[in-house]
Each structure stands twice: as structure tokens, then as C-alpha cells.
Design a protein around this motif. Sequence first.
Motif, mmCIF file in Angstrom:
data_model
loop_
_atom_site.group_PDB
_atom_site.id
_atom_site.type_symbol
_atom_site.label_atom_id
_atom_site.label_comp_id
_atom_site.label_asym_id
_atom_site.label_seq_id
_atom_site.Cartn_x
_atom_site.Cartn_y
_atom_site.Cartn_z
ATOM 1 N N GLY A 312 0.799 -1.212 0.000
ATOM 2 C CA GLY A 312 0.000 0.000 0.000
ATOM 3 C C GLY A 312 0.833 1.263 0.000
ATOM 4 O O GLY A 312 0.400 2.303 -0.500
ATOM 5 N N ALA A 313 2.052 1.174 0.571
ATOM 6 C CA ALA A 313 2.907 2.356 0.685
ATOM 7 C C ALA A 313 3.767 2.602 -0.554
ATOM 8 O O ALA A 313 4.208 3.732 -0.784
ATOM 9 N N LEU A 314 4.006 1.556 -1.348
ATOM 10 C CA LEU A 314 4.867 1.709 -2.532
ATOM 11 C C LEU A 314 4.215 2.610 -3.577
ATOM 12 O O LEU A 314 2.989 2.625 -3.726
ATOM 13 N N PRO A 315 5.020 3.360 -4.331
ATOM 14 C CA PRO A 315 4.474 4.173 -5.428
ATOM 15 C C PRO A 315 3.760 3.271 -6.447
ATOM 16 O O PRO A 315 4.193 2.149 -6.695
ATOM 17 N N SER A 316 2.681 3.773 -7.011
ATOM 18 C CA SER A 316 1.876 2.962 -7.924
ATOM 19 C C SER A 316 2.641 2.538 -9.167
ATOM 20 O O SER A 316 2.303 1.540 -9.801
ATOM 21 N N GLU A 317 3.708 3.285 -9.519
ATOM 22 C CA GLU A 317 4.474 2.915 -10.728
ATOM 23 C C GLU A 317 5.560 1.889 -10.439
ATOM 24 O O GLU A 317 6.236 1.430 -11.375
ATOM 25 N N SER A 318 5.739 1.465 -9.185
ATOM 26 C CA SER A 318 6.748 0.432 -8.852
ATOM 27 C C SER A 318 6.155 -0.948 -9.108
ATOM 28 O O SER A 318 5.937 -1.745 -8.189
ATOM 29 N N PHE A 319 5.910 -1.237 -10.386
ATOM 30 C CA PHE A 319 5.166 -2.437 -10.755
ATOM 31 C C PHE A 319 5.852 -3.727 -10.307
ATOM 32 O O PHE A 319 5.231 -4.605 -9.701
ATOM 33 N N LYS A 320 7.135 -3.885 -10.586
ATOM 34 C CA LYS A 320 7.812 -5.146 -10.284
ATOM 35 C C LYS A 320 7.913 -5.391 -8.791
ATOM 36 O O LYS A 320 7.682 -6.513 -8.309
ATOM 37 N N LEU A 321 8.243 -4.349 -8.037
ATOM 38 C CA LEU A 321 8.370 -4.506 -6.597
ATOM 39 C C LEU A 321 7.017 -4.798 -5.963
ATOM 40 O O LEU A 321 6.898 -5.641 -5.050
ATOM 41 N N ARG A 322 5.985 -4.128 -6.434
ATOM 42 C CA ARG A 322 4.641 -4.389 -5.918
ATOM 43 C C ARG A 322 4.195 -5.801 -6.253
ATOM 44 O O ARG A 322 3.494 -6.452 -5.456
ATOM 45 N N TYR A 323 4.588 -6.328 -7.403
ATOM 46 C CA TYR A 323 4.238 -7.696 -7.797
ATOM 47 C C TYR A 323 4.893 -8.705 -6.848
ATOM 48 O O TYR A 323 4.264 -9.694 -6.446
#
Length: 425
Positions: A312-323
Motif C-alpha cells: 500500500g505504501a509503494l508508489p503505484s508505478e513500482s510495478f515489479k516490486l509491488r508484484y
Amino acid sequence: MVIYLLCSLDRSNIGNAKILNADAGHSLMQNVGITNDQYLTALMIFFVSYTLFETPSNYMLKRFRPSRWIAFLMFSWGAMTMILGGIRNFGGLVAVRFLLGMFEAGLFPGMVYVLTFWYRPEERALRIALILASATLGGAFGGAIAYGVGKMDGLHGLQAWRYLFLIEGAPSCAGAILVWFFFPDYPETMRWLSTEERELATERIKGVASLGHHHITWAEAKATLQDYRLYVHYLTYITISVPFSSMSLFSPTIVAGLGYKGLDAQLFTVPPYAIAFVITVTVAWISDRYEKRSLGTSISMMIAGACFVVEGALPSESFKLRYVFFIIALSFAFACIPPLLSWLTANLHTTGASTLGVPLNVSIGQIGQIIGVYIYKSNESPGYPTGHYTNAGFLLVGSLAVLGLRVMYIRRNKRLGPGERRWRL
């Protein structure tokens, strides 16, 4: 495993249908002409009927024998799934989803209940995990199947999401025939066991498992309903039901928010569920092997909760890390359920308590599943912070509740005399 895999496919494929071929204007929502609020209502109504019919279904399972009742449920939910492929409006969608929830309601508590007739407490978490982990396989297969079926869009004038419901509902109807004839009922009545084998199977579980010939009494029902510690178990199950529901229904949507579009959004739901299968089974095996069900549950909830906070805290454009964090969160959100259910059944000391306690646990947990329907808001795409933080909050609170239950059981054990049955941890 196969039965619950088919059940989870038929339950959650609406999440795949929601976005299937949306880029071509041929998704479920676009063809039926429903809004996002109406879609959420269709999801929610499933859990309403699911909650209402779980406990009665467990009674019917005992009344008609597991093989007969589960076969009936299986054929019925398969038929409802296939009928979903023919809906034309919002009313039809809501009506069929209600019936689908009614028929699916009895399966999971029924399967957990059946395990109490065959296995000792220390043997159940792994087997519950294998059943529940088949839901993760259902998520993996569902994404892969949706990817393939998506290429059938327009074939014979039908949209791909209609084929998805037809293809995934048919195996449940066919499998019900096999369940009717081959599903094992109780160890003391199975014909394919010899007399010596039936005696051995019954003797090894005597005093620690449910009995097939036993019928629940009012005294047992009253004692179960008045046992306050069970309500702590029930409330804890609510906290794990929120992420279970939201992940099952919104994984394709969340993955689409991670930067994967079209059919790729279906395909990239496969790895998280495949990894979740391995982690769920591993956590359950360790919990059973070392009699640490409460710790297996609590630690898994803490890990999943922390990962949802990060997501929830990661930037929305950090696609790979959020995945990556999505995979870890989903895996441990699923992994905490089998040891928690095994822990509950291990501390239900009579057949009557199991008959009522298991479905009540899952029924009350549906409150969490209904909450899970509403937390991933479409206007927060692609980050979905409300959904992630809500999952995190419930999981972290639940982990503390589990530790509190553990302390209570430890204190109870210290007060027991020699030879008294101890509470499992």
C-alpha cells in the motif's frame, strides 16, 4: 483436493470474467451492462447465501452421508456456473450467484468436518492445507484457463467469458457422479475396507476424532454455543477471511493494476497462486509436525500483514516490486488458514461440537468475506491503498488474537490434572 479446486474455480471465475477481453469491449461487465457497484452486489450476495446455508448443510451432510450430499452440492454448483454463461442482465447475475453460494456453502466446512472422522488432530492441518491449497491451484489454473479461453472470443457468436463459465462448470457436474459412488463416508462403514482395517481405522482415532454413527444432541449444541473461547476462534477467522475473499475475487484486477493488460493480466495471476500452494502446504506441515498451529497461523498473518502495508505504501508505478510483495502477501494470507482450522478442530472434543463448531466458524467468517468484496475500490486503481491497508489491519489484529488464544490455552493446561485431555497449541 480436486473437488475443492473445482469449487474454487467456479466461485472465483467471475473475477476473470470481469476483465476478460475488456480491451475489446467484450467483458462480463460490458456485455451485461452493469456498473461496478452492481458487480460488487453480485459478489456480496454470494456470501449472504453462503453464510445462511453453511451450518444447515453440515447437518444435511451428517443426515444423508458425505458422499451423497457432497455429490448433490457439486452437481448443483456446476450447473449454476454453466447457467452464469447464459445471463443477460443484472437480475439474472444476482439470482444465479445467490444460488451458487447456497450450493457451495457446505463444501469447505463439510470437508473439514469429514477429516475429523478419519484423522487424529496432529494429522489434520496438512490435509486441510492440501484442500485449501487447491484453491490456490484454482487461482493458478483459472488465470491460465482464462488466458486460453480469451482467444475464443466471438466463436459461434459468443463472448469468451460465456465460454469460461461453461467450460469451468462442466467438470463439476461430471465429477459429481464419481463422488456419489467413490467418496469415502466413515471408517467404520466403508465397504472396501476389511473388518480388520475398519477396526484399525476406528481404534487409532478413538477418543480424539468424531464418530460417524454419533448424532448431535441438544446438550452438545448448547455447550458448544455457550463456549466463549470458540467465539474468539470465530472472530479470528473473520480477520483471515477478508484477505482470502479480496485476493480470490480481485487478483486479476490487482494484477491489471500492476501494469499487465488484456490477457496478460490473466496469465500473470498464475505465479502468485502457484507459489502460494507451496507455502501453504509447507506452513501446514511444519505446524502439524511440531504441534505449533497457533504460531504457524500468527507468524503467517504477521508476514502477510506486513507485506500488504508495504504494497500500500509503494508508489503505484513500482510495478515489479509491488508484484513481488503481492506474491508474498497472497501466499501467507492463504497459509495462515489451514493451521487455524486444524487448531480449532483439535480443540473440539466431541462429535457434536465438531458438527456445529466447524460450520459456525466458517459461517461467521463470511462477515470478513463480505468486507473483502468492497475494499478494492475501482477509483483507486492502480495502487488500491484502501484494499491493501485494510487487509493488513485485519491480519495484524488477527495475529495478536491468535497469540492471546495461545496464552489462554497454555494457562488452561497448567490447571489440568494428570490424565486429563490437554488443549492443543
